[in-house]
Scaffold this active site. Structure first.
Site, short mmCIF file in Angstrom:
data_model
loop_
_atom_site.label_atom_id
_atom_site.label_comp_id
_atom_site.label_asym_id
_atom_site.label_seq_id
_atom_site.Cartn_x
_atom_site.Cartn_y
_atom_site.Cartn_z
N ARG A 86 0.86 -1.18 0.00
CA ARG A 86 0.00 0.00 0.00
C ARG A 86 0.90 1.23 0.00
O ARG A 86 1.81 1.34 0.82
CB ARG A 86 -0.87 0.01 1.25
CG ARG A 86 -1.69 1.27 1.33
CD ARG A 86 -2.32 1.45 2.67
NE ARG A 86 -3.17 2.61 2.66
CZ ARG A 86 -3.30 3.44 3.69
NH1 ARG A 86 -2.63 3.22 4.81
NH2 ARG A 86 -4.09 4.47 3.61
N HIS A 121 -17.50 5.59 2.59
CA HIS A 121 -16.49 4.91 3.43
C HIS A 121 -16.46 5.66 4.76
O HIS A 121 -15.87 6.73 4.88
CB HIS A 121 -15.12 4.96 2.73
CG HIS A 121 -14.01 4.34 3.54
ND1 HIS A 121 -13.37 3.18 3.18
CD2 HIS A 121 -13.44 4.72 4.71
CE1 HIS A 121 -12.47 2.87 4.08
NE2 HIS A 121 -12.49 3.80 5.03
N LEU A 122 -17.16 5.10 5.75
CA LEU A 122 -17.30 5.79 7.03
C LEU A 122 -16.54 5.03 8.10
O LEU A 122 -17.05 4.06 8.68
CB LEU A 122 -18.79 5.92 7.39
CG LEU A 122 -19.71 6.49 6.31
CD1 LEU A 122 -21.15 6.55 6.80
CD2 LEU A 122 -19.24 7.88 5.86
N GLY A 123 -15.31 5.44 8.34
CA GLY A 123 -14.52 4.87 9.42
C GLY A 123 -14.01 6.03 10.26
O GLY A 123 -14.59 7.12 10.21
N ASN A 156 -21.01 -1.30 10.50
CA ASN A 156 -21.51 -1.75 11.81
C ASN A 156 -22.64 -0.93 12.40
O ASN A 156 -23.34 -1.41 13.28
CB ASN A 156 -20.35 -1.76 12.81
CG ASN A 156 -19.33 -2.82 12.47
OD1 ASN A 156 -19.66 -3.99 12.38
ND2 ASN A 156 -18.10 -2.40 12.24
N GLY A 166 -15.63 0.85 9.25
CA GLY A 166 -16.05 0.56 10.63
C GLY A 166 -17.46 1.03 10.97
O GLY A 166 -18.27 0.25 11.48
N ARG A 204 -10.83 14.48 12.71
CA ARG A 204 -10.53 15.53 11.72
C ARG A 204 -11.75 16.42 11.49
O ARG A 204 -12.88 15.92 11.47
CB ARG A 204 -10.11 14.90 10.38
CG ARG A 204 -8.81 14.17 10.45
CD ARG A 204 -8.45 13.53 9.12
NE ARG A 204 -7.78 12.26 9.35
CZ ARG A 204 -7.79 11.23 8.50
NH1 ARG A 204 -8.42 11.33 7.35
NH2 ARG A 204 -7.17 10.12 8.80
N PHE A 230 -17.72 5.58 17.57
CA PHE A 230 -19.18 5.71 17.42
C PHE A 230 -19.96 4.85 18.41
O PHE A 230 -21.13 5.12 18.67
CB PHE A 230 -19.61 5.45 15.97
CG PHE A 230 -19.62 6.73 15.18
CD1 PHE A 230 -18.42 7.35 14.86
CD2 PHE A 230 -20.81 7.34 14.80
CE1 PHE A 230 -18.42 8.56 14.17
CE2 PHE A 230 -20.81 8.54 14.11
CZ PHE A 230 -19.61 9.16 13.79
N ARG A 231 -19.31 3.81 18.97
CA ARG A 231 -20.02 3.03 20.00
C ARG A 231 -20.26 3.92 21.22
O ARG A 231 -21.34 3.91 21.80
CB ARG A 231 -19.22 1.77 20.37
CG ARG A 231 -19.31 0.73 19.27
CD ARG A 231 -18.23 -0.28 19.37
NE ARG A 231 -16.95 0.30 18.92
CZ ARG A 231 -15.94 -0.41 18.44
NH1 ARG A 231 -16.02 -1.72 18.38
NH2 ARG A 231 -14.83 0.18 18.03
P1 AMP Z 1 -12.23 2.06 10.67
O1 AMP Z 1 -11.44 3.33 10.67
O2 AMP Z 1 -12.85 1.72 9.37
O3 AMP Z 1 -11.47 0.91 11.28
O4 AMP Z 1 -13.48 2.33 11.66
C1 AMP Z 1 -13.29 2.47 13.04
C2 AMP Z 1 -14.53 3.07 13.66
O5 AMP Z 1 -15.67 2.25 13.39
C3 AMP Z 1 -14.47 3.12 15.18
O6 AMP Z 1 -13.78 4.25 15.64
C4 AMP Z 1 -15.94 3.20 15.51
O7 AMP Z 1 -16.31 4.56 15.48
C5 AMP Z 1 -16.65 2.49 14.39
N1 AMP Z 1 -17.25 1.21 14.82
C6 AMP Z 1 -16.66 0.00 14.90
N2 AMP Z 1 -17.54 -0.93 15.36
C7 AMP Z 1 -18.71 -0.27 15.57
C8 AMP Z 1 -20.02 -0.67 16.03
N3 AMP Z 1 -20.29 -1.92 16.37
N4 AMP Z 1 -20.97 0.30 16.11
C9 AMP Z 1 -20.69 1.57 15.76
N5 AMP Z 1 -19.49 1.99 15.32
C10 AMP Z 1 -18.52 1.09 15.23
#
Ligand code: AMP
Length: 398
Positions: free
Chosen positions: A91, A208-210, A335, A331, A241, A284-285
């Protein structure tokens, strides 16, 4: 064919060994705290418990040596020798305007990636270290670079040029590049496949929501616009951010707080977004728990997040003169039915209706819109490592 996928950060290294006969993960893991006291590798061979080994890794060379030792270990290894690694996919964050696709690495490619270093000073140098160390330790094994920016190189000038003096672009390469391209490419292909269509048949919006988040308009298989910009700081309000702000705020805030420009940008990158709005919550949890308890800061943060996702979706519907499918991924997208549901409340004007039962599911390819919905809304788990391995295989096989 076994492909080793390497994602090198400044002090970390993620890896996966993928068996491309069935695209299964033979082993994966993470080296942490490279160059810092307390470095360790977490190694997960398929079907076995994960193993953590504390071992000094002053540089990425020791980290990659340790990865290769784990993969070939007598007891917990998954291959007999390094000869079983047929290719390595790396990557690379920034390919500037030089790379519109993945490419087989040679000395010339390395030189050009080095030229892109100034556009991603935190990431590209680490990616290059990973490439150089692998070339040293596995001479003769073909290596491929897969760029986060490449998928977005199809954007037209009206989407990538900023309203700045044109020398900003011509002399300093300041333009929208976009990021998460490997994920947007994977998900836009995957949703087409899942819906029994070809990517060229669809206008798709990928959300793409992480922790980092971006949206991409994929018009008949090609990225035509995306929310991140010159850097990954732009676009949506994210975990830490700020996303888009009035640029004049930078000087004003710096003066008020007595910060340098670099310190202010650091606030925008690391102390803003959900974290800044709530005083420390970016997962987000936690935010959803706060929302359900009526915590005002969490309510506002989630409302701002979902509203902004819906605003970009609306913009990209306009960019493509319509939309056939919307994909949620990463994420939060995979989820959080809660976030997906709230975003889709804004999209009734598109004829979208959501099936709450389907939307309560997570982590698998699924359709959350009702059968009579005018636009298909799906959850499509992203898999950047697999996308890197697929590109690597395609290039190596010629
Ligand atoms: P990523 O950057 O794609 O790894 O996404 C990470 C983010 O996904 C974490 O900071 C959480 O905000 C969110 N996330 C992961 N699992 C859950 C879940 N079960 N419910 C809500 N948000 C989640």
């Amino acid at each position: 064919m076994n492909i080793l996928v390497i994602n090198c950060g400044s002090s970390s290294l993620k890896f996966q060994l993928i068996d491309m006969t069935n695209e299964s993960v033979a082993a994966k893991g993470l080296c942490e705290r490279i160059g810092i006291d307390g470095s360790r590798i977490v190694y997960s061979p398929a079907g076995k418990d994960k193993i953590t080994i504390e071992s000094p890794m002053p540089t990425h060379t020791e980290a990659i040596k340790l990865v290769l030792d784990c993969l070939t270990d007598k007891e917990n290894g998954v291959i007999d020798s390094l000869a079983a690694i047929n290719a390595v996919g790396h990557r690379v964050v920034h390919g500037g305007e030089k790379f519109a696709d993945s490419i087989i690495i040679n000395d010339e490619v390395i030189k050009v990636v080095e030229e892109c270093n100034e556009l991603a000073p935190l990431h590209n140098p680490a990616n290059l270290i990973g490439i150089n160390v692998c070339r040293e330790l596995m001479p003769g094994v073909p290596m491929v670079a897969v760029f986060d920016t490449a998928f977005h190189q199809t954007m037209p000038p009206k989407a990538y040029l900023y309203g700045l003096p044109i020398k900003a672009y011509k002399e300093y390469k300041i333009r929208r590049y976009g990021f998460h391209g490997t994920s947007h490419k994977f998900v836009s292909k995957e949703i087409a496949n899942y819906l029994g269509k070809k990517p060229e048949d669809l206008r798709t919006i990928v959300c793409h929501l992480g922790n980092g988040a971006s949206i991409c308009a994929v018009d008949h298989g090609k990225s035509v616009d995306t929310s991140m910009g010159f850097t990954p700081l732009a676009g949506l309000v994210m975990g830490t951010r700020s996303g888009d702000i009035d640029p004049a705020i930078v000087e004003y805030y710096a003066n008020k707080e007595g910060l340098t420009l670099a310190e202010t940008i650091n606030v925008l990158n690391k102390k803003s977004g959900m974290d800044g709005l709530t005083g420390g919550k970016s997962d987000f949890r936690d935010l959803e728990a706060g929302y359900n308890e009526g915590d005002e800061a969490c309510v506002n943060a989630i409302e701002i997040f979902c509203y902004n996702v819906a605003r970009f979706v609306g913009a990209y519907v306009a960019a493509m003169n319509g939309v056939d499918a919307i994909a949620f991924t990463a994420g939060i997208g995979e989820n959080s039915g809660f976030v997906r549901g709230k975003v889709c409340e804004y999209l009734g004007y598109l004829g979208i209706t959501i099936d709450p039962e389907e939307n309560a599911k997570r982590g698998e390819n699924l359709t959350i819109s009702t059968p009579d919905s005018k636009v298909k809304v799906c959850v499509i788990p992203t898999n950047e490592e697999l996308m890197i391995a697929r590109d690597t295989k395609a290039l190596v096989e010629g």
